[in-house]
Design an enzyme around this catalytic site. Sequence first.
Site, short mmCIF file in Angstrom:
data_model
loop_
_atom_site.label_atom_id
_atom_site.label_comp_id
_atom_site.label_asym_id
_atom_site.label_seq_id
_atom_site.Cartn_x
_atom_site.Cartn_y
_atom_site.Cartn_z
N HIS A 166 0.83 -1.22 0.00
CA HIS A 166 0.00 0.00 0.00
C HIS A 166 0.85 1.26 0.00
CE1 HIS A 166 -3.10 -2.80 0.95
NE2 HIS A 166 -2.66 -3.04 2.16
N HIS A 182 -6.86 -4.36 -0.96
CA HIS A 182 -6.09 -5.60 -1.00
C HIS A 182 -6.30 -6.38 -2.28
CE1 HIS A 182 -6.45 -4.63 3.28
NE2 HIS A 182 -5.21 -5.03 3.31
#
Lengths: 208, 334
Positions: free
Chosen positions: B57, B220
């Site tokens: 991320h 995700h």
Amino acid sequence: MGDTVDLDQFSDWMRRYAGVIHDNAPLLTELDSAIGDADHGSNMDRGMTAVVDALDVGEFTSPADLFKKVGMTLVSSVGGASGPLYGTFFLRFGGKLGAGPVDAEGLGVALHAGVDGIVQRGKAAVGDKTMLDAWVPAVEAYDAAASSGVGAALTAAAEAAAQGRDSATPLVAHRGRASYLGERSAGHQDPGATSTVLLLETAAETLG
Amino acid sequence: MKKLINDPADVVAEALVGMEAAHGDRLRIDYEHKVIYRKDAPRQGKVGLISGGGSGHEPLHGGYVGPGMLDAACCGEVFTSPVPDQLLAATTEVDGGAGVLHIVKNYTGDVMNFEMAAELAAAESAVEVRSVVVDDDVAVQDSLYTAGRRGVGTTVILEKLVGAAAESGRSLDEVAALADRVNAAGRSMGLALTSCTVPAAGKPTFELGEDEMELGIGIHGEPGRKRVPLASAREAAQLLVDPILTDLPYGTGDSVIAMVNGMGGTPLIELYLMYGEVHRLLEQAGIGIARCLVGNYITSLEMAGCSVTLVKADDEFVDLWDAPVNTPGLRWGA
């Protein structure tokens, strides 16, 4: 009747499960790709590899010792939700085992304690489409067959777990990452329930 | 899989080596626990701020470690939460006597691992630990029947605001209360134009057709809430902004901190184009933009797409936003 499980068999169970997880890692990851985040196979494989490494170097005097190590190793190497869930299972499971061999009744008590730990940690229930859809019917079937001995009880537990896993497939997930998909999670087999069935099938083969 | 990596198993560890090589003046790395520390941590008397989560991320969270933001970021495997050992090590390390706040994104695994770490910290040390669980994603409805809303874009803004508050010497109680207020004031919604490939998996997490987009994604690479036909930027902006505006709700006269965030694979030219659309929609709704961010701040590897985050902001939030920050991912006034 009267049969027991000793430390070597428990150790053998964990080693065999590590192999089964390694072989099934692509399947578990593929199932997780559909409704999760595509890491259940690789995470479990990493965790069980670490467990085997720990068994290779450790000396254990009791099943309680052994499963404390297994639980802590999974908690510290798997990550995700599976680490805390399987880790908590083995910590609580081992906590109910004494120093010597355990009989069918004692193993049942330990299984219940482990599954209670998963319920507490995950705050899920049967029907939420999680590993509990395999675990809960498995311990019920174990109880019903415990008087026939460890092997029969674990075989019954593994069969019930597989049925539970399959009965959760059409459900909409209410916990875990699959729940974010809402209705779209229906029709997919749950990865956590799948690795649970493998664990119980391996138990029936090695402990019975 | 086409990636600039050496071995899928070493991606996180080798990225940390580069992180320290690039930012060693401000950061130090604990390779054993995969924790990125602010170089001068622990700061005596300052509340320690820890976040962490799966890797992939970036710049979240490691890029937000430094003066004015986090004291430590715990790096899990790609898209997998860190484990309690890592979180416990960081908690003990950054405590400067004023306690530690855990900033947790609401995902089942993250919440469980942070909970276990907090239990261990309580049992093994005297560090006072509080936590805030960020859950700002409006794509997740029916929170009673799910694991609850996911933590997404508001996390970036929360780490900045709470970081400024901790830097100014506020107490653990005050910092934790502020974190709850920021979370309550923030809402996000995202979309994906492509999937992404987790290095260890080697192939895309989901398949998306040329003429489709995935609406209501998390971070995700998990599929979203709905698959819809590919839309223009104008329509896409509306699909993201409308559910946010009706959720809080925001209204005429409100002021917000707005973020148009890239998921990792969308160029800035498209993000600015999207920001223009979002700006126009907010103007129409009578909502003022006090501050904004446009860029890649909380990503999903190489996924193409974007998310919109709005945090309803009062003067206090704006002052905290403007306070100096010096991290690899955000830097101003310092």
